[in-house]
Motif scaffolding. Structure first.
Motif, PDB file in Angstrom:
ATOM      1  N   ALA A 116       0.514  -1.380   0.057  1.00 27.44           N
ATOM      2  CA  ALA A 116      -0.353   0.715  -0.188  1.00 27.44           C
ATOM      3  C   ALA A 116       0.795   1.250   0.286  1.00 27.44           C
ATOM      4  CB  ALA A 116      -0.568  -0.368   1.175  1.00 27.44           C
ATOM      5  N   ARG A 117       0.478   2.941  -0.354  1.00 28.32           N
ATOM      6  CA  ARG A 117       0.614   3.955  -0.057  1.00 28.32           C
ATOM      7  C   ARG A 117       0.215   4.835   0.345  1.00 28.32           C
ATOM      8  NH1 ARG A 117       3.586   7.877  -5.506  1.00 28.32           N
ATOM      9  NH2 ARG A 117       4.463   9.421  -4.236  1.00 28.32           N
ATOM     10  N   ASP A 118       0.540   5.531   0.746  1.00 24.75           N
ATOM     11  CA  ASP A 118       0.050   6.651   1.834  1.00 24.75           C
ATOM     12  C   ASP A 118      -0.720   7.402   1.184  1.00 24.75           C
ATOM     13  OD1 ASP A 118      -0.381   8.418   4.546  1.00 24.75           O
ATOM     14  OD2 ASP A 118       0.334   9.619   3.509  1.00 24.75           O
ATOM     15  N   ARG A 164       0.113   5.915 -11.568  1.00 25.59           N
ATOM     16  CA  ARG A 164       1.244   5.745 -10.380  1.00 25.59           C
ATOM     17  C   ARG A 164       1.164   4.313 -10.488  1.00 25.59           C
ATOM     18  NH1 ARG A 164       3.098  11.824  -9.709  1.00 25.59           N
ATOM     19  NH2 ARG A 164       2.144  12.934 -11.364  1.00 25.59           N
ATOM     20  N   GLN A 165       0.009   3.952  -9.687  1.00 28.99           N
ATOM     21  CA  GLN A 165      -0.202   2.930  -8.987  1.00 28.99           C
ATOM     22  C   GLN A 165      -0.085   1.596  -9.542  1.00 28.99           C
ATOM     23  OE1 GLN A 165      -4.057   2.625  -7.107  1.00 28.99           O
ATOM     24  NE2 GLN A 165      -3.436   3.363  -5.125  1.00 28.99           N
ATOM     25  N   ASP A 166      -0.521   1.649 -10.577  1.00 28.13           N
ATOM     26  CA  ASP A 166      -0.181   0.507 -12.147  1.00 28.13           C
ATOM     27  C   ASP A 166       1.578   0.224 -12.431  1.00 28.13           C
ATOM     28  OD1 ASP A 166      -2.360  -0.453 -11.968  1.00 28.13           O
ATOM     29  OD2 ASP A 166      -3.025   1.059 -14.368  1.00 28.13           O
ATOM     30  N   ARG A 167       2.163   1.500 -12.033  1.00 26.49           N
ATOM     31  CA  ARG A 167       3.526   1.655 -12.479  1.00 26.49           C
ATOM     32  C   ARG A 167       4.572   1.224 -11.702  1.00 26.49           C
ATOM     33  NH1 ARG A 167       3.318   6.667 -14.546  1.00 26.49           N
ATOM     34  NH2 ARG A 167       4.361   7.328 -12.307  1.00 26.49           N
ATOM     35  N   ALA A 168       3.998   1.890  -9.934  1.00 28.07           N
ATOM     36  CA  ALA A 168       4.760   1.128  -8.954  1.00 28.07           C
ATOM     37  C   ALA A 168       4.355  -0.628  -8.956  1.00 28.07           C
ATOM     38  CB  ALA A 168       3.953   1.905  -7.823  1.00 28.07           C
ATOM     39  N   LYS A 190      -9.328  -1.722  -1.840  1.00 32.91           N
ATOM     40  CA  LYS A 190      -9.294  -0.642  -1.723  1.00 32.91           C
ATOM     41  C   LYS A 190      -7.725  -0.142  -0.964  1.00 32.91           C
ATOM     42  CE  LYS A 190     -12.304   2.675   1.389  1.00 32.91           C
ATOM     43  NZ  LYS A 190     -13.505   2.399   2.695  1.00 32.91           N
ATOM     44  N   HIS A 191      -7.074  -0.960   0.213  1.00 34.18           N
ATOM     45  CA  HIS A 191      -6.046  -0.202   1.150  1.00 34.18           C
ATOM     46  C   HIS A 191      -4.930  -0.984  -0.019  1.00 34.18           C
ATOM     47  CE1 HIS A 191      -8.975   0.780   4.155  1.00 34.18           C
ATOM     48  NE2 HIS A 191      -9.231  -0.339   4.196  1.00 34.18           N
ATOM     49  N   ARG A 226       3.907  -6.049   3.230  1.00 31.00           N
ATOM     50  CA  ARG A 226       3.223  -7.134   4.371  1.00 31.00           C
ATOM     51  C   ARG A 226       3.433  -8.035   3.471  1.00 31.00           C
ATOM     52  NH1 ARG A 226       1.171  -4.440   8.874  1.00 31.00           N
ATOM     53  NH2 ARG A 226      -0.362  -3.090   8.170  1.00 31.00           N
ATOM     54  N   LEU A 227       4.376  -9.192   3.921  1.00 32.80           N
ATOM     55  CA  LEU A 227       4.439 -10.282   3.189  1.00 32.80           C
ATOM     56  C   LEU A 227       4.572 -11.140   4.271  1.00 32.80           C
ATOM     57  CD1 LEU A 227       6.302 -11.738   1.116  1.00 32.80           C
ATOM     58  CD2 LEU A 227       8.337 -11.721   2.804  1.00 32.80           C
TER      59      LEU A 227
END
Length: 237
Positions: A116-118, A164-168, A190-191, A226-227
């Motif tokens: 996740a990203r803030d 940006r989420q897809d790229r990350a 969602k998170h 989270r792994l």
């Protein structure tokens, strides 16, 4: 009595199960159902099967013991067949598929990663990098701003967030993929913009975990990694 199924192995598996027991209260003794060169580890199913802590732990203990000694196809908690004869019939019917999958999973365990990203950090980055977002944000900052501009701003921000989420996600998967045998990429939630299962060979487990830690350190505090694992390879069965 219905048959509860824990896992499928090949007939050469040592099946050291004398000190583990199955689900139910009292715990059901384990037995095997064989067809050709395949074996299903089973027990009688309880009359009322629920995901209680004790039964889930018993289910996992059986699978952990099997995987410690060789390859197995772990079944998810709660898989019940009508009887042993029907379980044997399925082993016969799906023999080639099960045999192939046992070979693919040999010596491997599953790791599940969520990232996740803030949100505030991501929004600040978008405003900083996008002149159009800044312009619309300035125009709509007060309630008197044009309503159409607010709609356009919301859609533009949504597009930037997804991009940006897809790229990350693509970057993270590209860096972790070399340490995995296979990848099963799940749908974002969602998170978490990344929810992915990795099939990892036992000898690559340390390298994979280190690759995850390195990626988390490089991305810094705005990201949460989270792994979970090692786990039975449910996602690849």
């Amino acid at each position: 009595m219905t048959t509860y199924v824990y896992a499928i192995t090949d007939a050469g598996h040592p099946l050291r199960l004398s000190d583990v027991a199955g689900v139910g209260n009292p715990a059901a003794p384990l037995r095997t159902v064989r067809a050709k060169d395949l074996c299903a580890v089973v027990s009688d199913a309880p009359a009322e099967l629920r995901a209680k802590r004790r039964d889930v732990a018993a289910h996992q203990d059986v699978q952990e013991r099997l995987m410690a000694d060789g390859s197995c196809l772990p079944m998810r908690f709660g898989l019940v067949g009508p009887d042993d004869e029907q379980v044997a019939a399925v082993l016969e019917e799906q023999h080639d598929t099960y045999t192939q999958r046992l070979g693919e999973l040999a010596g491997c365990r599953e790791y599940h990663l969520k990232v996740a990203r803030d949100e505030e950090d991501l929004l600040r980055e978008i405003v900083r990098d996008s002149p159009e977002v800044r312009r619309l944000n300035d125009r709509t900052r007060h309630s008197s701003g044009p309503y159409d501009d607010k709609l356009v701003l919301g859609e533009l921000i949504s597009q930037e967030v997804r991009a940006r989420q897809d790229r990350a996600r693509a970057e993270i998967l590209a860096r972790l993929a070399p340490a995995a045998v296979r990848i099963e990429d799940g749908e974002p939630t969602k998170h978490y913009f990344l929810t992915t299962s990795f099939l990892v060979a036992r000898e690559q487990a340390v390298a994979f975990s280190q690759a995850v830690r390195t990626e988390a350190q490089q991305r810094g505090t705005p990201y949460t990694f989270r792994l979970y694992g090692p786990l039975p390879p449910y996602s690849f069965v």
